[in-house]
Write a protein that holds these residues in place. Structure first.
Motif, PDB file in Angstrom:
ATOM      1  N   GLY A  85       0.696  -1.299  -0.030  1.00  0.00           N
ATOM      2  CA  GLY A  85      -0.054   0.009  -0.152  1.00  0.00           C
ATOM      3  C   GLY A  85       0.769   1.187  -0.009  1.00  0.00           C
ATOM      4  N   ASP A  86       0.443   2.227   0.715  1.00  0.00           N
ATOM      5  CA  ASP A  86       1.091   3.544   0.787  1.00  0.00           C
ATOM      6  C   ASP A  86       1.109   3.998   2.251  1.00  0.00           C
ATOM      7  OD1 ASP A  86       2.376   6.104   0.851  1.00  0.00           O
ATOM      8  OD2 ASP A  86       1.341   6.665  -1.236  1.00  0.00           O
ATOM      9  N   PRO A  87       1.992   3.553   2.955  1.00  0.00           N
ATOM     10  CA  PRO A  87       1.897   3.652   4.484  1.00  0.00           C
ATOM     11  C   PRO A  87       2.191   5.040   4.797  1.00  0.00           C
ATOM     12  CG  PRO A  87       4.155   2.547   3.883  1.00  0.00           C
ATOM     13  CD  PRO A  87       3.247   2.587   2.651  1.00  0.00           C
ATOM     14  N   PHE A  88       3.340   5.839   4.082  1.00  0.00           N
ATOM     15  CA  PHE A  88       3.339   7.277   4.144  1.00  0.00           C
ATOM     16  C   PHE A  88       1.930   8.081   3.990  1.00  0.00           C
ATOM     17  CE2 PHE A  88       4.690  11.879   3.135  1.00  0.00           C
ATOM     18  CZ  PHE A  88       5.455  11.722   4.225  1.00  0.00           C
ATOM     19  N   ALA A  89       1.215   7.616   3.053  1.00  0.00           N
ATOM     20  CA  ALA A  89      -0.036   8.212   2.791  1.00  0.00           C
ATOM     21  C   ALA A  89      -1.152   8.102   4.010  1.00  0.00           C
ATOM     22  CB  ALA A  89      -0.854   7.815   1.783  1.00  0.00           C
ATOM     23  N   LEU A 106       5.118   4.776  12.147  1.00  0.00           N
ATOM     24  CA  LEU A 106       5.327   3.820  10.971  1.00  0.00           C
ATOM     25  C   LEU A 106       7.067   3.451  11.421  1.00  0.00           C
ATOM     26  CD1 LEU A 106       4.823   2.175   8.422  1.00  0.00           C
ATOM     27  CD2 LEU A 106       5.863   4.389   7.323  1.00  0.00           C
ATOM     28  N   SER A 107       7.338   2.448  11.466  1.00  0.00           N
ATOM     29  CA  SER A 107       8.786   1.948  11.695  1.00  0.00           C
ATOM     30  C   SER A 107       9.219   0.593  10.872  1.00  0.00           C
ATOM     31  CB  SER A 107       9.132   1.754  13.115  1.00  0.00           C
ATOM     32  OG  SER A 107       8.354   0.486  13.582  1.00  0.00           O
ATOM     33  N   TYR A 121      14.182   3.042  10.566  1.00  0.00           N
ATOM     34  CA  TYR A 121      13.585   4.402  10.616  1.00  0.00           C
ATOM     35  C   TYR A 121      12.337   4.415  11.606  1.00  0.00           C
ATOM     36  CZ  TYR A 121      10.288   1.983   7.408  1.00  0.00           C
ATOM     37  OH  TYR A 121       9.553   1.058   7.121  1.00  0.00           O
ATOM     38  N   GLY A 122      11.888   5.458  11.925  1.00  0.00           N
ATOM     39  CA  GLY A 122      10.723   5.524  12.789  1.00  0.00           C
ATOM     40  C   GLY A 122       9.965   6.837  12.266  1.00  0.00           C
ATOM     41  N   LEU A 123       8.686   6.786  11.983  1.00  0.00           N
ATOM     42  CA  LEU A 123       8.008   8.212  11.611  1.00  0.00           C
ATOM     43  C   LEU A 123       6.980   8.123  12.333  1.00  0.00           C
ATOM     44  CD1 LEU A 123       8.012   7.438   7.695  1.00  0.00           C
ATOM     45  CD2 LEU A 123       9.587   8.444   8.925  1.00  0.00           C
ATOM     46  N   ARG A 124       6.438   9.471  12.766  1.00  0.00           N
ATOM     47  CA  ARG A 124       5.513   9.714  13.593  1.00  0.00           C
ATOM     48  C   ARG A 124       4.727  11.107  12.998  1.00  0.00           C
ATOM     49  NH1 ARG A 124       3.522   8.917  18.652  1.00  0.00           N
ATOM     50  NH2 ARG A 124       5.333   7.476  19.078  1.00  0.00           N
ATOM     51  N   VAL A 129       5.513  15.258   8.991  1.00  0.00           N
ATOM     52  CA  VAL A 129       5.720  13.909   9.731  1.00  0.00           C
ATOM     53  C   VAL A 129       7.144  13.833   9.928  1.00  0.00           C
ATOM     54  CG1 VAL A 129       6.260  11.574   8.789  1.00  0.00           C
ATOM     55  CG2 VAL A 129       4.260  12.536   7.957  1.00  0.00           C
ATOM     56  N   LEU A 130       7.388  13.616  11.155  1.00  0.00           N
ATOM     57  CA  LEU A 130       8.607  13.421  12.208  1.00  0.00           C
ATOM     58  C   LEU A 130       9.400  12.201  11.640  1.00  0.00           C
ATOM     59  CD1 LEU A 130      10.933  14.591  13.760  1.00  0.00           C
ATOM     60  CD2 LEU A 130       9.712  13.528  15.855  1.00  0.00           C
ATOM     61  N   GLY A 131      10.669  12.343  11.121  1.00  0.00           N
ATOM     62  CA  GLY A 131      11.295  11.184  11.000  1.00  0.00           C
ATOM     63  C   GLY A 131      12.815  11.051  11.473  1.00  0.00           C
TER      64      GLY A 131
END
Length: 846
Positions: A449-453, A463-464, A481-484, A495-497
């Motif tokens: 899919g598109d987890p960033f979307a 998301l990590s 990586y870890g995204l919040r 989005v903080l990465g």
């Protein structure tokens, strides 16, 4: 001979002392004649520069250069004729004079030439000196064409579109720009009424103005939207005795700019009224500056407390900022910048400093280009500047972290990036901001899919994971990586990465995963058949493709011997061959595989010796080459046909050519013209033979499109095309066939011609040819052609051979052509003795 063209002014000056040259392209497929004719024409008139050309295609290409004033062409040429060349020239260079100079003159050809638009038609035997007549004809048509061509070229060079309309409202001319704007081919429009080709202009201002100009003879100029081409046009109409001359140009961009300017002015007015901005208007000649009420309120003043003087602004700007503000103003006044821009501090009535975003531009200059008037706005950006200071403190803190830290916008572009990221990307921060993140792109490529979307939309908060990515100078970097998702004041703010290079820790694990993936792809993803066997020939493993191709389950193949599958393999020879292969060496061979159902197919096999955990194994990759084999066989058959064709040409053309040469030599020695007639007969024989050979060469290919055709109808059409010399045709069938009608007719013509020419000793003898709907034999579908003549020759098995004939005047190719046409349809043909003693040819279609 030359095809060059000089400068226009030079040509005019030269014309005062000598007549202009006439450049002629002479097209004739006979090289010797073309060169001779060119020399004869030039000898008649010094103005002529003649270029001979034997290839019609090259001649057509040469006309596009514009280097010729006239084309002179023969009529009969290989693959085309002079009329077809004329039509092609008219399509590309409609105004280029064209004269047909042919040795085969007739009223029909003359009529076709005139209908096709030839400027002249001259048979080569029309006068005592045909070349003198040709020179006169070419000089006349070129003289008439040059003024028209110069005027047409002038119109075509115009930037405005131009067209002419006659009194009947028909388009009689369009220049290139007009055809381009109307998006139509000029040839398609000329001769048609404008109301028919452009019905959308009926009832519009265009029709009204056109009709008025035609009626009163007065010039018209107007602008109008023309929906047919989606454009605004500026139109000038000039009436004359013959109709209207119309010039028009596209002013869509100008109209659009005017509309945009009106809309922009209105939006600006509304924006200023509704936005929190102050407005200033500066007269640079007097230094009077008018400030509006909001300008004063930003600084805590009432408008009545502010004088309309430049000093009201200048005295309040912070001393540290005033030089920068004046430098920005001076740069704009000098034309170095499109707008004046400067952020500076101004002292308010309370004594506090207010950050002002000052924007403006010169709106009026004098004749010398010096600024006369400037207008601009003030925006209070104090809070923005405070946030920038806070953000700078956080940025310094984040820059000290050992991990990569960034904030991404909804399009995965960098909004913030710490020093660690700029080092990884080897890019300055100012260039990195606004650029799409490689990390986010790689995450989208590797995750379902598109987890960033999903983060952007709020469907997930974090998301990590781990990805492999390439950075400048650091290929195959492994990153954790870890995204919040960031939400500030209830609003999405990016989005903080946070990411870390873990390449050294993960490289071994990733290497093992890649190896496993490659092996899996090799077996399950390859389109080829793959198996592994040991040195005894026992199959150890196979992929799904091989099992499916051979019709076995993979478990069935495991344990079988290679020679159980390879039909051509000898066990002892195979083991010896494998033993000679070096480690990691690959050999190639072609063989035949047998399927479980007993069918077989050819394959190409590549065998490689490999080491699997210390044991010898052989990796075999096999591919079905049935199509390639079929292609090779087809090419071999085509080569055989070419050899046959060359043999016939070299053998059968030699005899009539020798006869013709002998009679020509005899006529030359004796002066006896009767010998020339015999030579002509021999040449006629060659012409007939060449025609049959070309027909034979075409056959045997696919028949193209087929349709359901009536055998009776096609048989009667074919009979009408044959010189039957008193013979009669009886069609005893109303069957239909799935066939190519033209090719079937050619097949029947050759069979009929064979019966008429070989079925009787004299044309006076009666002969009947019968077409029926069946072939002999049980369940045989097809048709037959049978005559009641003398029957087949003793060596009847050779009647379909190319060149076989019992008549010295025949070519021996007719029945060979019929056989090739039948084979191209997928039919078979055989020659039998007929029921009445004649010849019978049966065609089986099923």
């Amino acid at each position: 001979m030359t095809g060059g063209d000089g400068d226009g002014s030079t040509a005019i000056a030269a014309g005062e002392s000598s007549p202009p040259s006439i450049r002629v392209l002479l097209v004739d497929d006979e090289p010797g004649f073309a060169d001779t004719a060119a020399s004869l024409v030039e000898s008649r008139d010094d103005r002529f520069e003649v270029t001979p050309e034997t290839d019609p295609s090259e001649a057509l290409a040469a006309t596009e250069s514009g280097a010729f004033d006239c084309v002179v062409s023969d009529y009969e040429m290989p693959g085309t004729n002079g009329i077809e060349l004329l039509k092609s020239v008219r399509e590309r260079r409609g105004d280029l004079p064209f004269v047909l100079f042919t040795g085969k003159g007739s009223e029909r050809i003359a009529g076709e030439a005139v209908a096709a638009g030839a400027d002249g038609y001259l048979p080569k035997d029309a006068a005592d000196d045909p070349y003198d007549a040709l020179v006169s004809r070419v000089a006349g048509v070129v003289s008439e064409a040059r003024p028209d061509r110069r005027f047409t070229e002038h119109l075509d060079r115009m930037t405005d579109a131009f067209c002419e309309i006659d009194a009947e409202w028909r388009l009689t001319y369009l220049n290139e720009r007009a055809a381009e704007m109307l998006e139509r081919d000029a040839g398609d429009l000329l001769g048609d009424q404008i109301w028919e080709r452009f019905p959308a202009i009926r009832g519009t201002l265009l029709e009204e103005e056109f009709r008025a100009a035609m009626a009163d003879g007065e010039q018209r100029a107007f602008e109008r939207r023309f929906e047919a081409i989606d454009a605004d046009l500026a139109v000038d109409v000039y009436p004359s005795e013959t109709g209207l001359s119309v010039y028009f140009r596209d002013v869509t961009e100008r109209k659009e700019r005017e509309r945009e300017l009106r809309e922009l002015s209105e939006r600006l007015r509304l924006a200023v009224e509704g936005a929190d901005v102050g407005v200033w208007d500066w007269d640079l000649r007097t230094d009077e500056v008018r400030f509006d009420e909001r300008w004063a309120e930003m600084l805590g003043y009432d408008r009545s407390e502010i004088a309309f003087e430049l000093s009201e602004w200048e005295d309040r700007v912070h001393p540290d900022d005033i030089d920068e503000a004046w430098a920005a103003l001076e740069a704009h006044f000098a034309g170095e910048t499109e707008y004046y821009r400067c952020d500076h501090r101004m002292r308010s009535k309370s004594g506090e400093w207010v950050w002002i975003r000052d924007r403006g531009r010169v709106v009026e200059r004098d004749a010398d280009g010096d600024p006369v008037r400037a207008v601009g706005i003030h925006i209070d950006v104090t809070e923005e500047k405070e946030r920038e200071r806070d953000l700078e403190r956080y940025r310094r803190l984040v820059d000290e972290l050992p991990d990569c830290v960034a904030v991404y916008d909804a399009d995965a572009r960098f909004e913030l990036a710490n020093d660690r990221i700029t080092a990884v990307y080897d890019t300055p921060r100012e260039e990195l901001i606004g650029r799409r993140s490689r990390l986010i792109r790689r995450i989208r490529e590797t995750r379902d899919g598109d987890p960033f979307a999903a983060l952007i939309e709020g469907d997930r908060e974090t998301l990590s994971g781990t990805v492999e990515i390439e950075f400048p100078g650091r290929p195959e970097t492994i990153v954790d990586y870890g995204l919040r998702r960031l939400v500030i004041d209830g609003e999405f703010d990016g989005v903080l990465g946070i990411s870390r290079d873990v390449t050294d820790d993960r490289r071994r694990q990733r290497r093992l995963e890649r190896t496993s993936a490659r092996l899996e792809a090799l077996y399950d993803g390859s389109p080829d058949m793959i198996d592994i066997h040991d040195e005894t020939g026992e199959i150890v493993d196979v992929n799904r493709v091989m099992a499916a191709e051979l019709g076995y389950d993979p478990e069935e193949l495991a344990g079988m011997k290679v020679w159980d599958v390879d039909r051509e393999m000898d066990p002892e020879a195979a083991i010896e061959m494998w033993d000679e292969i070096e480690m990691d060496e690959t050999i190639r061979l072609e063989t035949t595989f047998a399927r479980a159902d007993g069918t077989a197919f050819p394959v190409e096999v590549h065998v490689r010796r490999i080491d699997v955990h210390g044991e010898d194994r052989f990796l075999a990759s096999s591919r079905d080459i049935s199509e390639r084999r079929a292609y090779e066989e087809r090419i071999e058959r085509e080569n055989e046909r070419l050899d046959e064709f060359a043999s016939i040409v070299s053998h059968d053309l030699r005899n009539p050519l020798s006869v013709a040469e002998g009679y020509v030599d005899l006529a030359r020695e004796t002066g006896d013209t009767a010998s020339l007639e015999k030579a002509a007969d021999a040449l006629g024989r060659m012409d007939e033979l060449v025609g049959d050979l070309l027909s034979l060469a075409r056959e045997g290919r696919s028949v193209g499109e087929t349709e359901s055709v009536s055998l009776a109808d096609v048989a009667r059409e074919a009979w009408e095309s044959v010189d039957t010399a008193g013979a009669t045709l009886n069609v005893e069938t109303d069957t239909t066939l799935e066939a190519n009608r033209t090719r079937l007719r050619e097949l029947l013509e050759n069979v009929f011609r064979n019966s008429v020419e070989h079925g009787r000793d004299s044309p006076d003898e009666p002969l009947s040819v019968r077409v029926g709907a069946r072939a002999r034999g049980p369940g045989a579908a097809g048709f037959h052609v049978e005559d009641d003549g003398g029957g087949l020759p003793d060596d009847a098995d050779r009647v379909f051979e190319s060149g076989f004939t019992t008549d010295e005047s025949g070519t021996g190719l007719g029945l060979a052509i019929s056989e090739r046409i039948a084979e191209a349809h997928g039919w078979t043909v055989r020659a039998l003795n007929g029921e009445d003693g004649g010849a019978r040819f049966e065609f089986r279609t099923g």
